[in-house]
Design a protein around this motif. Structure first.
Motif, PDB file in Angstrom:
ATOM      1  N   GLN A  39       0.828  -1.201   0.000  1.00  0.00           N
ATOM      2  CA  GLN A  39       0.000   0.000   0.000  1.00  0.00           C
ATOM      3  C   GLN A  39       0.863   1.251   0.000  1.00  0.00           C
ATOM      4  OE1 GLN A  39      -2.640  -0.293   3.398  1.00  0.00           O
ATOM      5  NE2 GLN A  39      -2.828  -2.513   3.160  1.00  0.00           N
ATOM      6  N   THR A  42      -2.017   6.145   1.015  1.00  0.00           N
ATOM      7  CA  THR A  42      -2.911   7.257   0.678  1.00  0.00           C
ATOM      8  C   THR A  42      -4.284   7.102   1.320  1.00  0.00           C
ATOM      9  OG1 THR A  42      -3.548   6.107  -1.356  1.00  0.00           O
ATOM     10  CG2 THR A  42      -1.770   7.727  -1.517  1.00  0.00           C
ATOM     11  N   ARG A  43      -4.633   5.862   1.715  1.00  0.00           N
ATOM     12  CA  ARG A  43      -5.905   5.618   2.383  1.00  0.00           C
ATOM     13  C   ARG A  43      -5.783   4.381   3.253  1.00  0.00           C
ATOM     14  NH1 ARG A  43     -10.593   3.846  -1.588  1.00  0.00           N
ATOM     15  NH2 ARG A  43     -11.447   3.185   0.421  1.00  0.00           N
ATOM     16  N   ASP A  44      -6.631   4.310   4.265  1.00  0.00           N
ATOM     17  CA  ASP A  44      -6.636   3.155   5.148  1.00  0.00           C
ATOM     18  C   ASP A  44      -7.328   1.983   4.444  1.00  0.00           C
ATOM     19  OD1 ASP A  44      -5.398   4.553   7.176  1.00  0.00           O
ATOM     20  OD2 ASP A  44      -7.304   5.304   7.975  1.00  0.00           O
ATOM     21  N   ASP A  71      -3.295   3.951  -4.824  1.00  0.00           N
ATOM     22  CA  ASP A  71      -3.506   3.316  -3.519  1.00  0.00           C
ATOM     23  C   ASP A  71      -2.602   2.105  -3.287  1.00  0.00           C
ATOM     24  OD1 ASP A  71      -5.441   5.177  -2.970  1.00  0.00           O
ATOM     25  OD2 ASP A  71      -7.114   3.904  -3.602  1.00  0.00           O
TER      26      ASP A  71
END
Length: 448
Positions: A39, A42-44, A71
């Motif tokens: 990953q 940039t996001r969970d 992502d």
């Protein structure tokens, strides 16, 4: 370790091994995508989302709530590419390939597994079939990937080589995922005539089936093709032009989809969407902006899907073809279904009817569960569309994937999983092979 688990499952039932093999790879993919170096941060990414992504990839559905370009790292993208390839070829094919190229003899049990995974009638020739599947896959992906890589190199630079081979694999496996990024989008790349042509041909070759392709390569002439190959190509010759005409007529004047395009570009986009609607799920415009009549037509196309022994999903073109032929024969008062001067076995007609019925029931249950478990007020059309797309493993989405709650995501994962292993494999797994010798008296039932 994996082979020990596989051998343990194989002692239980062949159907369980096929189902268990796909489930194991889906879990493996989820764990790999959860790794920090998969990953970008940039996001969970929750485990449910990672599992959804893995199931969507291995089932070659292509639904995603992620932007793959931003992502996931290069490693994460390669994991997705690997899962895509495994899903397209099938777990049993991959296992047999490893055995063949390591010199280990393929046992009868494994031949039966390959047969069941492709819903074939006989275990003979399975090793040769696996070799042909692997050879065809590598040849098509390398050829189309090279064409795209060379062309995109002059358009995007060195990254174009990566984009070319990625989208070749995605198109042939009928997964339909892209790594162009949401800001660029695959639609911009597919608008190019050369790229569109290569991707359409690649999707078609992946969706027409390995047996039909091998038949063409060996015999070249229509009169020498097998009955099944003729049937498959006849269905493609009906469905593809039908889709082109419907897209052109219904969306040609829609300013939010194809209305702003020139005439030639409209026909090109209509052809692309006609093929993609049953196979990969690539899009060249926002499908959420389509007319309601087009949405209904696309759901029908997704439900039909690809040809047997292919990388696509759906109930299969031959299933729908047999149902239409049976209906036509019944309307004309004929007892037998005849095609290419040959009578179709009644067992095949019953199997087609059962597959269709079970697929309808499972799709209905998926849609019903989504409505029951999702508190948000989604439209009936959008939720039904997503359910059909998930079960048919096409991957078209109204953009709701990221908005579903956990329960709905699990429902869609189950639908994608069943859609990939196929309703026939599901039936084989739970079927009883005990044949009763007891015969009961016949009785008529009032119908209609």
């Amino acid at each position: 370790m994996l082979m020990l688990v596989v051998r343990f499952l194989s002692k239980m039932h062949r159907g369980i091994l096929i189902c268990g093999g796909f489930a194991l790879f889906m879990l493996l993919g989820a764990f790999l995508l959860m790794l920090p170096f998969s990953q970008t941060g940039t996001r969970d990414v929750s485990f449910v989302d990672a599992l959804f992504m893995s199931v969507s990839t291995v089932s070659v559905t292509g639904m995603s709530m992620f932007d793959l370009r931003y992502d996931f790292t290069f490693f994460g993208q390669l994991v997705i590419l690997f899962l895509m390839q495994v899903g397209g070829l099938g777990i049993m094919t991959m296992m047999a390939m490893v055995s063949i190229y390591t010199g280990r003899k393929i046992r009868l049990q494994e031949r039966l597994l390959i047969r069941d995974s492709f819903n074939l009638q006989t275990p003979s020739g399975m090793v040769m079939l696996v070799r042909k599947i692997i050879g065809t896959t590598l040849a098509v992906e390398f050829t189309s990937g090279t064409l795209l890589a060379v062309y995109l190199y002059f358009k995007y630079g060195p990254i174009g080589i990566y984009l070319g081979y990625w989208h070749a694999v995605s198109a042939f496996t009928n997964c339909g995922m892209d790594i162009m990024g949401n800001d660029v989008g695959f639609a911009g790349m597919a608008a190019d005539g050369f790229v569109s042509t290569v991707v359409v041909i690649t999707m078609f070759l992946g969706g027409v089936g390995f047996i039909a392709l091998d038949d063409v390569l060996r015999h070249h002439r229509w009169c020498r093709l097998s009955f099944n190959s003729k049937f498959i190509f006849t269905m493609e010759a009906i469905l593809i032009p039908l889709g082109v005409v419907v897209y052109f007529l219904l969306e040609g004047n829609n300013p939010e989809t194809m209305g702003h395009m020139g005439t030639l570009e409209k026909w090109q986009s209509a052809l692309f969407m006609s093929v993609s609607s049953r196979l990969a799920g690539f899009v060249v415009f926002d499908i959420h902006s389509m007319m309601s009549s087009t949405v209904l037509f696309v759901m029908m196309f997704m439900f039909v899907g690809a040809a047997p022994v292919s990388t696509g999903g759906g109930i299969r073109t031959t299933t729908m073809g047999l149902l239409m032929l049976s209906l036509y024969a019944w309307i004309r008062g004929k007892r037998d279904v005849v095609l290419f001067h040959k009578q179709v076995d009644s067992k095949c007609l019953m199997k087609a009817s059962n597959v269709f019925t079970l697929a309808i029931v499972l799709t209905f249950l998926t849609a019903f569960s989504v409505f029951a478990l999702e508190p948000k007020d989604f439209s009936f059309e959008d939720a039904l569309f997503e359910s059909v797309s998930a079960f048919s493993t096409v991957g078209f989405s109204m953009g709701l994937t990221g908005e579903w709650n956990t329960a709905c995501k699990i429902v869609l994962m189950i639908a994608m999983y069943i859609g990939r292993i196929g309703v026939m494999t599901l039936a084989i797994t739970f079927a009883s092979h005990h044949n009763s010798s007891v015969k009961y008296p016949k009785e008529n039932v009032v119908i209609g």
